[in-house]
Design a protein around this motif. Structure first.
Motif, mmCIF file in Angstrom:
data_model
loop_
_atom_site.group_PDB
_atom_site.id
_atom_site.type_symbol
_atom_site.label_atom_id
_atom_site.label_comp_id
_atom_site.label_asym_id
_atom_site.label_seq_id
_atom_site.Cartn_x
_atom_site.Cartn_y
_atom_site.Cartn_z
ATOM 1 N N LEU A 1 0.887 -1.154 0.000
ATOM 2 C CA LEU A 1 0.000 0.000 0.000
ATOM 3 C C LEU A 1 0.925 1.203 0.000
ATOM 4 O O LEU A 1 1.714 1.384 0.928
ATOM 5 N N GLU A 2 0.862 1.985 -1.064
ATOM 6 C CA GLU A 2 1.794 3.095 -1.231
ATOM 7 C C GLU A 2 1.064 4.432 -1.257
ATOM 8 O O GLU A 2 0.349 4.728 -2.213
ATOM 9 N N PRO A 3 1.223 5.240 -0.194
ATOM 10 C CA PRO A 3 0.688 6.602 -0.258
ATOM 11 C C PRO A 3 1.618 7.435 -1.151
ATOM 12 O O PRO A 3 2.840 7.278 -1.086
ATOM 13 N N VAL A 4 1.051 8.271 -2.018
ATOM 14 C CA VAL A 4 1.871 9.094 -2.915
ATOM 15 C C VAL A 4 1.394 10.541 -2.877
ATOM 16 O O VAL A 4 0.251 10.820 -2.502
ATOM 17 N N GLU A 5 2.270 11.432 -3.272
ATOM 18 C CA GLU A 5 1.922 12.855 -3.344
ATOM 19 C C GLU A 5 0.789 13.034 -4.362
ATOM 20 O O GLU A 5 0.743 12.327 -5.360
ATOM 21 N N PRO A 6 -0.134 13.963 -4.112
ATOM 22 C CA PRO A 6 -1.289 14.127 -5.003
ATOM 23 C C PRO A 6 -0.940 14.275 -6.489
ATOM 24 O O PRO A 6 -1.561 13.650 -7.334
ATOM 25 N N GLU A 7 0.076 15.081 -6.825
ATOM 26 C CA GLU A 7 0.429 15.280 -8.233
ATOM 27 C C GLU A 7 0.875 13.967 -8.870
ATOM 28 O O GLU A 7 0.494 13.645 -9.992
ATOM 29 N N LEU A 8 1.698 13.214 -8.149
ATOM 30 C CA LEU A 8 2.167 11.931 -8.659
ATOM 31 C C LEU A 8 1.015 10.934 -8.744
ATOM 32 O O LEU A 8 0.924 10.156 -9.694
ATOM 33 N N PHE A 9 0.120 10.971 -7.772
ATOM 34 C CA PHE A 9 -1.033 10.066 -7.792
ATOM 35 C C PHE A 9 -1.831 10.246 -9.076
ATOM 36 O O PHE A 9 -2.171 9.269 -9.754
ATOM 37 N N TRP A 10 -2.161 11.480 -9.442
ATOM 38 C CA TRP A 10 -2.981 11.718 -10.626
ATOM 39 C C TRP A 10 -2.235 11.317 -11.895
ATOM 40 O O TRP A 10 -2.840 10.795 -12.830
ATOM 41 N N SER B 1 3.409 -20.981 -15.765
ATOM 42 C CA SER B 1 3.267 -19.940 -14.745
ATOM 43 C C SER B 1 2.273 -18.873 -15.182
ATOM 44 O O SER B 1 2.027 -18.675 -16.364
ATOM 45 N N LEU B 2 1.725 -18.228 -14.178
ATOM 46 C CA LEU B 2 0.857 -17.073 -14.391
ATOM 47 C C LEU B 2 1.334 -15.978 -13.452
ATOM 48 O O LEU B 2 1.427 -16.189 -12.240
ATOM 49 N N VAL B 3 1.668 -14.826 -14.025
ATOM 50 C CA VAL B 3 2.052 -13.662 -13.233
ATOM 51 C C VAL B 3 0.898 -12.669 -13.299
ATOM 52 O O VAL B 3 0.439 -12.306 -14.382
ATOM 53 N N VAL B 4 0.414 -12.259 -12.128
ATOM 54 C CA VAL B 4 -0.710 -11.329 -12.032
ATOM 55 C C VAL B 4 -0.198 -10.043 -11.392
ATOM 56 O O VAL B 4 0.303 -10.063 -10.267
ATOM 57 N N ARG B 5 -0.340 -8.947 -12.115
ATOM 58 C CA ARG B 5 -0.011 -7.633 -11.562
ATOM 59 C C ARG B 5 -1.321 -6.872 -11.414
ATOM 60 O O ARG B 5 -2.061 -6.726 -12.395
ATOM 61 N N ALA B 6 -1.590 -6.419 -10.207
ATOM 62 C CA ALA B 6 -2.841 -5.703 -9.942
ATOM 63 C C ALA B 6 -2.534 -4.347 -9.315
ATOM 64 O O ALA B 6 -1.619 -4.223 -8.487
ATOM 65 N N PHE B 7 -3.308 -3.361 -9.723
ATOM 66 C CA PHE B 7 -3.191 -2.002 -9.190
ATOM 67 C C PHE B 7 -4.599 -1.528 -8.849
ATOM 68 O O PHE B 7 -5.505 -1.619 -9.686
ATOM 69 N N HIS B 8 -4.766 -1.012 -7.642
ATOM 70 C CA HIS B 8 -6.045 -0.460 -7.207
ATOM 71 C C HIS B 8 -5.761 0.927 -6.631
ATOM 72 O O HIS B 8 -4.948 1.058 -5.706
ATOM 73 N N THR B 9 -6.415 1.951 -7.186
ATOM 74 C CA THR B 9 -6.162 3.314 -6.717
ATOM 75 C C THR B 9 -7.252 3.769 -5.752
ATOM 76 O O THR B 9 -8.401 3.326 -5.837
ATOM 77 N N PHE B 10 -6.856 4.659 -4.852
ATOM 78 C CA PHE B 10 -7.752 5.215 -3.830
ATOM 79 C C PHE B 10 -7.582 6.732 -3.814
ATOM 80 O O PHE B 10 -6.767 7.268 -3.058
ATOM 81 N N PRO B 11 -8.339 7.435 -4.684
ATOM 82 C CA PRO B 11 -8.161 8.881 -4.831
ATOM 83 C C PRO B 11 -8.343 9.685 -3.546
ATOM 84 O O PRO B 11 -7.627 10.659 -3.317
ATOM 85 N N ASP B 12 -9.302 9.307 -2.695
ATOM 86 C CA ASP B 12 -9.535 10.078 -1.466
ATOM 87 C C ASP B 12 -8.314 10.066 -0.548
ATOM 88 O O ASP B 12 -8.113 10.995 0.231
ATOM 89 N N ASP B 13 -7.503 9.017 -0.638
ATOM 90 C CA ASP B 13 -6.328 8.882 0.224
ATOM 91 C C ASP B 13 -5.016 9.076 -0.523
ATOM 92 O O ASP B 13 -3.952 8.947 0.077
ATOM 93 N N HIS B 14 -5.086 9.327 -1.835
ATOM 94 C CA HIS B 14 -3.893 9.418 -2.677
ATOM 95 C C HIS B 14 -2.980 8.223 -2.414
ATOM 96 O O HIS B 14 -1.809 8.368 -2.062
#
Length: 179
Positions: free
Chosen positions: A104-113, A154-167
């Motif tokens: 879980l990676e919090p990021v700066e707002p500009e980088l998040f967007w 093999s199966l490699v799964v990369r998943a990304f889930h964003t949370f705008p309210d928390d950046h």
């Protein structure tokens, strides 16, 4: 169907050595992979994702969801709160292994967007992409993106889930492998 994300503090990562009933999840989008040695199904859900991987009578099910989501305890192999960074590995019968790294990676707002826009551009052309409604606080809603890299053993799964309210972004990389 409500398509707003839960709070990041409520998220868990779980692995099961069994199937989970499909009615337990609100599936927003899905894709499947079939290879000679295995099949897999990836679902983006309102609260994260579900990956079901089958090989020779064995089933592993990876879930990211809310901790408040009622899921069984029987045959649960992993159970972690999604916070910080973590990795784990499970060796199964028949030379099957499963490994995961997530954070879980919090990021700066500009980088998040910027990252969210990159996921949108990339996800429109490959992988599984889901846009979620805005929570109302911020104009743009969350995004989930899953990329499946299917090879014969093999199966490699990369998943990304964003949370705008928390950046914040939840990233995971899972590998289902047959020796």
């Amino acid at each position: 169907m409500l398509t707003v994300r839960p709070k990041i503090a409520e998220l868990v990562f779980q692995l099961y050595g069994r199937a989970l009933h499909p009615e337990l999840f609100e599936v927003c989008s899905s894709t499947s992979v079939e290879r000679e040695n295995y099949t897999a199904k990836a679902d983006i859900t309102r609260t994260g994702h579900v990956i079901a991987w089958r090989h020779a009578g064995m089933l592993l099910t990876e879930v990211t969801t809310s901790a408040h989501h009622p899921l069984p305890v029987r045959r649960r192999l992993m159970n972690y709160r999604l916070k910080g960074q973590r990795g784990d590995r499970v060796e199964c019968r028949g030379g099957v292994s499963y490994s995961v790294e997530f954070q879980l990676e919090p990021v700066e707002p500009e980088l998040f967007w910027t990252l969210q826009e990159e996921l949108l551009r990339y996800g429109e052309h490959q992988g599984l992409l889901q846009r979620f409604d805005s929570s109302g606080r911020i104009a743009m809603g969350a995004i989930s993106y899953i990329n499946l890299e299917a090879r014969s053993h093999s199966l490699v799964v990369r998943a990304f889930h964003t949370f705008p309210d928390d950046h914040a972004i939840v990233k995971s990389r899972s590998v289902f492998q047959i020796a």
